[in-house]
Design a protein around this motif. Structure first.
Motif, PDB file in Angstrom:
ATOM      1  N   LEU A  28       0.833  -1.208   0.000  1.00 47.09           N
ATOM      2  CA  LEU A  28       0.000   0.000   0.000  1.00 47.09           C
ATOM      3  C   LEU A  28       0.868   1.259   0.000  1.00 47.09           C
ATOM      4  O   LEU A  28       0.659   2.170  -0.814  1.00 47.09           O
ATOM      5  CB  LEU A  28      -0.923  -0.005   1.215  1.00 47.09           C
ATOM      6  CG  LEU A  28      -1.973   1.106   1.341  1.00 47.09           C
ATOM      7  CD1 LEU A  28      -3.138   0.631   2.210  1.00 47.09           C
ATOM      8  CD2 LEU A  28      -1.406   2.388   1.948  1.00 47.09           C
ATOM      9  N   VAL A  29       1.840   1.308   0.915  1.00 48.52           N
ATOM     10  CA  VAL A  29       2.680   2.504   1.028  1.00 48.52           C
ATOM     11  C   VAL A  29       3.522   2.705  -0.230  1.00 48.52           C
ATOM     12  O   VAL A  29       3.592   3.810  -0.791  1.00 48.52           O
ATOM     13  CB  VAL A  29       3.586   2.405   2.272  1.00 48.52           C
ATOM     14  CG1 VAL A  29       4.542   3.593   2.328  1.00 48.52           C
ATOM     15  CG2 VAL A  29       2.740   2.347   3.537  1.00 48.52           C
ATOM     16  N   ALA A  30       4.163   1.624  -0.682  1.00 52.29           N
ATOM     17  CA  ALA A  30       5.017   1.735  -1.868  1.00 52.29           C
ATOM     18  C   ALA A  30       4.202   2.107  -3.102  1.00 52.29           C
ATOM     19  O   ALA A  30       4.614   2.957  -3.906  1.00 52.29           O
ATOM     20  CB  ALA A  30       5.750   0.412  -2.099  1.00 52.29           C
ATOM     21  N   GLY A  31       3.044   1.487  -3.258  1.00 53.69           N
ATOM     22  CA  GLY A  31       2.218   1.779  -4.422  1.00 53.69           C
ATOM     23  C   GLY A  31       1.665   3.189  -4.414  1.00 53.69           C
ATOM     24  O   GLY A  31       1.626   3.860  -5.455  1.00 53.69           O
ATOM     25  N   ALA A  32       1.221   3.663  -3.246  1.00 56.25           N
ATOM     26  CA  ALA A  32       0.693   5.027  -3.155  1.00 56.25           C
ATOM     27  C   ALA A  32       1.776   6.055  -3.473  1.00 56.25           C
ATOM     28  O   ALA A  32       1.532   7.036  -4.192  1.00 56.25           O
ATOM     29  CB  ALA A  32       0.119   5.272  -1.763  1.00 56.25           C
ATOM     30  N   CYS A  33       2.982   5.824  -2.949  1.00 51.97           N
ATOM     31  CA  CYS A  33       4.092   6.741  -3.249  1.00 51.97           C
ATOM     32  C   CYS A  33       4.445   6.707  -4.729  1.00 51.97           C
ATOM     33  O   CYS A  33       4.694   7.751  -5.354  1.00 51.97           O
ATOM     34  CB  CYS A  33       5.315   6.372  -2.411  1.00 51.97           C
ATOM     35  SG  CYS A  33       5.123   6.671  -0.642  1.00 51.97           S
ATOM     36  N   SER A  34       4.467   5.514  -5.303  1.00 54.53           N
ATOM     37  CA  SER A  34       4.792   5.383  -6.721  1.00 54.53           C
ATOM     38  C   SER A  34       3.749   6.073  -7.597  1.00 54.53           C
ATOM     39  O   SER A  34       4.091   6.780  -8.556  1.00 54.53           O
ATOM     40  CB  SER A  34       4.886   3.900  -7.093  1.00 54.53           C
ATOM     41  OG  SER A  34       5.128   3.741  -8.473  1.00 54.53           O
ATOM     42  N   MET A  35       2.473   5.882  -7.268  1.00 52.14           N
ATOM     43  CA  MET A  35       1.409   6.526  -8.033  1.00 52.14           C
ATOM     44  C   MET A  35       1.491   8.044  -7.920  1.00 52.14           C
ATOM     45  O   MET A  35       1.329   8.768  -8.910  1.00 52.14           O
ATOM     46  CB  MET A  35       0.052   6.038  -7.538  1.00 52.14           C
ATOM     47  CG  MET A  35      -0.275   4.605  -7.904  1.00 52.14           C
ATOM     48  SD  MET A  35      -0.660   4.383  -9.652  1.00 52.14           S
ATOM     49  CE  MET A  35      -2.223   5.248  -9.752  1.00 52.14           C
ATOM     50  N   ALA A  36       1.746   8.535  -6.705  1.00 51.92           N
ATOM     51  CA  ALA A  36       1.811   9.979  -6.495  1.00 51.92           C
ATOM     52  C   ALA A  36       2.978  10.598  -7.261  1.00 51.92           C
ATOM     53  O   ALA A  36       2.826  11.629  -7.931  1.00 51.92           O
ATOM     54  CB  ALA A  36       1.939  10.280  -5.003  1.00 51.92           C
TER      55      ALA A  36
END
Length: 227
Positions: free
Chosen positions: A89-97
């Motif tokens: 969740l954290v890695a994906g949200a940062c990557s998307m942002a």
């Protein structure tokens, strides 16, 4: 003479009535065309944020669920499964942002450069330039929206697995929760975008199932081979 005047008055009234009816019909036609154009414009503008929101939520849902299913194929510990999902969740949200920020900022640079070229050619007044700046894309807002959408999708499998100790029941709960969420996301995107709801939901559902199955199967295969 009186009859001729009455006849003339009647003819004039008829012409006036026909003219009024014609004008009203023309106004109604113009109004109908304007309403159609406004509706089409609304859908085209809506598709921009709708696409980002649906893709972000769907990415968060499928990628996090696939990670949890993959680690669940070789580890039955609930703590490991939850930590893996949270890290996703954290890695994906940062990557998307970050990806959305860079993408929208590049678009902003292109639009600003184009505005400067247009201003040089047409010598626009300052007031018009300020109006155009108000509709330019905002990289920070786009990044925050993408991260939020991803997190909303990713939280679904995490919540489904958080309170279930039994391994098989936990895996089943994750699959069931993800299935429902995929159908909702597909249906919501279809309804807001005026697309066929059944086809959209089925397409999204099949893609999510396929991603989870491939991740689970390959991880199980590699884990059982002792690599």
């Amino acid at each position: 003479m009186a009859s001729n005047q009455a006849s003339n008055n009647t003819q004039q009234e008829s012409k006036f009535t026909l003219s009024m009816n014609h004008d009203m019909e023309q106004q109604q036609i113009c109004l109908d065309h304007q309403q159609v154009e406004e509706k089409e414009f609304d859908y085209s503008k809506r598709s921009q944020w709708l696409r980002a929101a649906v893709l972000g939520a769907n990415d968060g849902l499928v990628s996090t669920a696939s990670l949890m299913m993959g680690i669940g194929a070789v580890k039955k510990d609930i703590k490991v499964m939850i930590l893996t999902g949270f890290a996703g969740l954290v890695a994906g949200a940062c990557s998307m942002a970050i990806g959305e920020f860079v993408s929208v900022y590049s678009q902003l640079d292109i639009e600003v450069a184009q505005m400067k070229r247009d201003n040089k050619r047409s010598n626009k007044i300052k007031g018009n330039n300020e109006d155009e700046k108000n509709v330019l894309p905002n990289p920070a807002q786009a990044a925050a929206a993408s991260a939020l959408a991803f997190s909303v999708g990713a939280i679904v499998p995490l919540l489904a697995a958080s309170f279930i100790r039994d391994y098989k029941v936990r895996i089943g709960a994750v699959v069931a929760a993800v299935t429902i969420a995929l159908m909702v996301f597909g249906w919501l995107g279809a309804v807001l975008g005026k697309a066929p709801a059944i086809k959209s939901s089925a397409r999204v559902l099949f893609g999510g199932w396929l991603a989870m199955a491939i991740t689970y199967g390959l991880t199980k295969l590699i884990g059982s081979s002792g690599l």
